[in-house]
Design a protein around this motif. Structure first.
Motif, short mmCIF file in Angstrom:
data_model
loop_
_atom_site.label_atom_id
_atom_site.label_comp_id
_atom_site.label_asym_id
_atom_site.label_seq_id
_atom_site.Cartn_x
_atom_site.Cartn_y
_atom_site.Cartn_z
N LEU A 67 -11.71 -8.81 11.02
CA LEU A 67 -10.23 -8.65 10.66
C LEU A 67 -9.45 -8.14 11.84
O LEU A 67 -8.32 -8.38 11.83
N ASP A 68 -9.95 -7.25 12.69
CA ASP A 68 -9.25 -6.96 13.84
C ASP A 68 -8.76 -8.31 14.39
O ASP A 68 -7.58 -8.37 14.82
N GLN A 69 -9.76 -9.28 14.84
CA GLN A 69 -9.45 -10.38 15.51
C GLN A 69 -8.52 -11.31 14.87
O GLN A 69 -7.60 -11.74 15.49
N ALA A 70 -8.64 -11.32 13.35
CA ALA A 70 -7.63 -12.06 12.82
C ALA A 70 -6.25 -11.49 12.61
O ALA A 70 -5.17 -12.29 12.77
N LEU A 71 -6.20 -10.32 12.64
CA LEU A 71 -4.70 -9.63 12.26
C LEU A 71 -3.82 -9.77 13.71
O LEU A 71 -2.76 -9.99 13.83
N SER A 72 -4.99 -9.69 14.88
CA SER A 72 -4.13 -9.63 16.20
C SER A 72 -4.05 -11.06 16.66
O SER A 72 -3.01 -10.97 17.64
N SER A 73 -4.44 -12.01 16.13
CA SER A 73 -4.46 -13.36 16.66
C SER A 73 -2.83 -13.97 16.29
O SER A 73 -2.41 -14.71 17.18
N GLY A 74 -2.16 -13.52 15.18
CA GLY A 74 -0.98 -13.98 14.97
C GLY A 74 -0.85 -15.19 14.43
O GLY A 74 0.20 -15.65 13.91
N ALA A 75 -1.88 -15.58 13.92
CA ALA A 75 -2.22 -17.03 13.22
C ALA A 75 -2.08 -16.69 11.43
O ALA A 75 -1.63 -17.53 10.92
N LEU A 76 -1.97 -15.30 11.24
CA LEU A 76 -1.83 -15.12 9.65
C LEU A 76 -0.27 -14.99 9.28
O LEU A 76 0.52 -14.39 9.92
N SER A 77 -0.15 -15.48 8.23
CA SER A 77 1.19 -15.44 7.46
C SER A 77 1.34 -14.18 6.65
O SER A 77 1.11 -14.22 5.36
N LEU A 78 1.20 -12.92 7.39
CA LEU A 78 0.88 -11.65 6.65
C LEU A 78 1.67 -10.57 6.98
O LEU A 78 1.87 -10.51 8.32
N ARG A 79 2.51 -9.85 6.30
CA ARG A 79 3.29 -8.64 6.39
C ARG A 79 2.75 -7.62 5.38
O ARG A 79 2.19 -7.93 4.42
N ALA A 80 3.13 -6.15 5.85
CA ALA A 80 2.69 -5.06 4.76
C ALA A 80 3.96 -4.33 4.54
O ALA A 80 4.91 -4.32 5.43
N THR A 81 4.02 -3.80 3.40
CA THR A 81 5.12 -2.78 2.78
C THR A 81 4.78 -1.77 1.87
O THR A 81 3.64 -1.90 1.13
N CYS A 82 5.53 -0.85 1.95
CA CYS A 82 4.93 0.31 1.00
C CYS A 82 6.11 0.23 -0.37
O CYS A 82 5.88 0.85 -1.44
N ASP A 83 7.06 -0.85 -0.05
CA ASP A 83 8.08 -1.10 -1.38
C ASP A 83 7.41 -2.15 -2.19
O ASP A 83 7.31 -3.28 -2.01
N SER A 84 7.08 -1.55 -3.43
CA SER A 84 6.29 -2.41 -4.32
C SER A 84 7.28 -3.47 -4.80
O SER A 84 6.75 -4.85 -5.03
N ALA A 85 8.42 -3.29 -5.10
CA ALA A 85 9.37 -4.25 -5.43
C ALA A 85 9.67 -5.43 -4.71
O ALA A 85 9.52 -6.55 -4.85
N ASP A 86 9.56 -4.94 -3.13
CA ASP A 86 9.80 -5.98 -2.21
C ASP A 86 8.55 -6.93 -2.14
O ASP A 86 8.54 -8.04 -2.08
N GLY A 87 7.33 -6.20 -2.41
CA GLY A 87 6.23 -6.97 -2.40
C GLY A 87 5.92 -7.90 -3.61
O GLY A 87 5.42 -9.22 -3.56
N ASP A 92 0.75 -1.27 0.05
CA ASP A 92 -0.17 0.06 -0.15
C ASP A 92 0.82 1.39 0.06
O ASP A 92 1.94 1.08 0.45
N VAL A 93 0.27 2.26 -0.53
CA VAL A 93 1.01 3.61 -0.69
C VAL A 93 1.10 4.32 0.63
O VAL A 93 1.82 5.39 0.70
N VAL A 94 0.04 4.17 1.36
CA VAL A 94 0.04 4.97 2.73
C VAL A 94 0.69 4.10 3.79
O VAL A 94 0.40 3.24 4.22
N PRO A 95 1.77 4.85 4.20
CA PRO A 95 2.50 4.29 5.27
C PRO A 95 1.82 3.94 6.63
O PRO A 95 2.10 2.86 7.27
N SER A 96 1.07 4.81 7.07
CA SER A 96 0.20 4.44 8.28
C SER A 96 -0.39 3.18 8.19
O SER A 96 -0.79 2.47 9.29
N LYS A 97 -1.33 2.65 6.94
CA LYS A 97 -1.75 1.68 7.11
C LYS A 97 -0.82 0.49 6.95
O LYS A 97 -1.06 -0.69 7.95
N VAL A 98 0.47 0.61 6.54
CA VAL A 98 1.27 -0.63 6.40
C VAL A 98 1.78 -0.75 8.03
O VAL A 98 1.75 -1.86 8.51
N GLU A 99 2.05 0.46 8.75
CA GLU A 99 2.41 0.18 9.99
C GLU A 99 1.31 -0.51 10.97
O GLU A 99 1.72 -1.13 11.85
#
Length: 403
Positions: A50-70, A29-36
């Protein structure tokens, strides 16, 4: 399997969370605050699941503003970039989608790209031809605001569009449909793989039908209010017919939100060289309903002007489209505000999720008591029990206390 999801709004974040149950997902995402916020295990949008799923630690999910990295090592790149309706061209602005495709292909030629953004009918096929890129699919989303992850976990159907005559594309479409089904909690989800143009039409026609239902019951309510009938009784009697049903039947100030306004206008634009009358009537009906509601509010305003000789203050209870949502975009109450503004009616807005000092030039408060005490009329698209002590001030067409 490695998946990149471009765009961390309702669609993108919920799809990312769904796929991250079984695969490695990077949200871009281009919005740094969302990524953080996502990397901190919280949801930047209002959705309890979504709050519950993200806070559970059970998802293999990370976010970045770097499109090449993503995008660089992804097997799949899902595009959920915004496509706002451009009133000048009468088509969706697809520039954000094209920017993601360009950025993705700059670092990854082999990934399959899946467009989930809503686009004009025929767009995906044209894009494939224009870029000479056969590895682009389309898969519409059917999500409700505030229920995005739930609707992905319990989908009414899975639709994936491809070039149906291309065996390799068809195989990729089947594979992506299987990824969505794998993440869902329901078994035997109806799955349709079809041409990408047909899949684009499914999205626009589905949302236009929902807009039709909203408009129908709004016009029923307008008739009942104008003729002194009990609209609730009429609606209950109509909806007991199982062929009609009781969904999407609660009167409102008009349809609004992320999808229905722009999707109905886009479908109408796609009818440019095709005979129609109904789709245009749906778009017009929404404008007429807002005019009716604004006129009703103005009647209350003018009554106070004539009886008390002063200009009353009109309160706006919430800017959001639906209860449980944090989306202001194209909410129907804004249409009412614009119409009242044309009459120079002073307004005070109660919106606890808005941090600006003013909205469209009107003062915003987070204090509900201030709204109740200062305002002579309170306009509410959806009723809430916290308004019960000032019920005589409230103007709403909400009959059933739900969306």
């Amino acid at each position: 399997m490695k998946v990149a999801v471009a765009g961390l709004g309702y669609v993108g974040l919920s799809v990312a969370a769904l796929l991250a149950r079984h695969h490695d997902v990077v949200g871009v995402d281009v919005v740094p605050s969302k990524v953080e916020i996502v990397n901190a295990g919280r949801s930047p949008i209002q959705d309890s699941e979504l709050d519950q799923a993200l806070s559970s630690g059970a998802l293999s999910l990370r976010a970045t503003c770097d499109s090449a990295d993503g995008y660089a090592d992804a097997d799949w790149i899902v595009i959920a970039a915004p496509t706002n309706y451009d009133t000048t061209t009468n088509f969706f602005d697809t520039s954000a989608v094209e920017a993601v495709v360009e950025a993705a292909r700059a670092v990854n030629q082999g990934a399959t790209i899946v467009i989930k953004s809503t686009v004009p009918v025929g767009y995906t096929a044209r894009l494939r031809e224009q870029l000479g890129d056969r590895n682009i699919l389309f898969s519409p989303e059917f999500l409700r605001e505030g229920k995005a992850l739930y609707d992905n976990l319990h989908p009414s159907r899975i639709v994936v569009g491809c070039d149906a005559e291309d065996a390799a594309q068809k195989a990729k479409a089947d594979e992506f449909a299987a990824l969505l089904a794998e993440g869902a909690e329901d078994e035997d989800v109806p799955t349709l793989v079809m041409g990408s143009t047909e899949a684009e039409a499914v999205k626009l026609f589905a949302n236009t039908y929902l807009a039709l239902r909203v408009s129908y019951f709004n016009e029923l309510d307008t008739y009942a209010a104008s003729k002194g009938l009990d609209a609730r009784k009429v609606i209950e009697g109509v909806c007991l017919d199982p062929r009609v049903g009781s969904h999407y039947n609660n009167p409102s100030f008009g349809y609004g939100g992320y999808c229905l306004p722009k999707d109905t206008k886009q479908l109408l634009a796609n009818y440019e060289d095709v005979p129609q009358s109904l789709v245009g009537a749906i778009v017009e009906a929404n404008r007429v309903r807002k005019n009716f509601v604004a006129d009703e509010v103005m009647d209350r305003v003018m009554r106070i002007v004539f009886e008390e000789g002063r200009a009353p203050l009109v309160g706006v209870y919430r800017l959001t489209m639906k209860s449980g949502s944090d989306n202001f975009r194209a909410s129907s109450i804004q249409g009412i505000m614009r119409r009242l503004q044309e009459h120079r009616v002073p307004m005070l807005v109660f919106e606890p999720t808005f941090d600006g000092g003013s909205y469209f030039g009107h003062e915003v408060t987070h204090d509900l008591d201030e709204l109740k005490n200062r305002c002579d009329v309170i306009v509410a698209n959806r009723w809430n029990g916290e308004l019960a002590d000032v019920q005589d001030k409230v103007y709403t067409r909400d009959l059933f206390g739900r969306d």
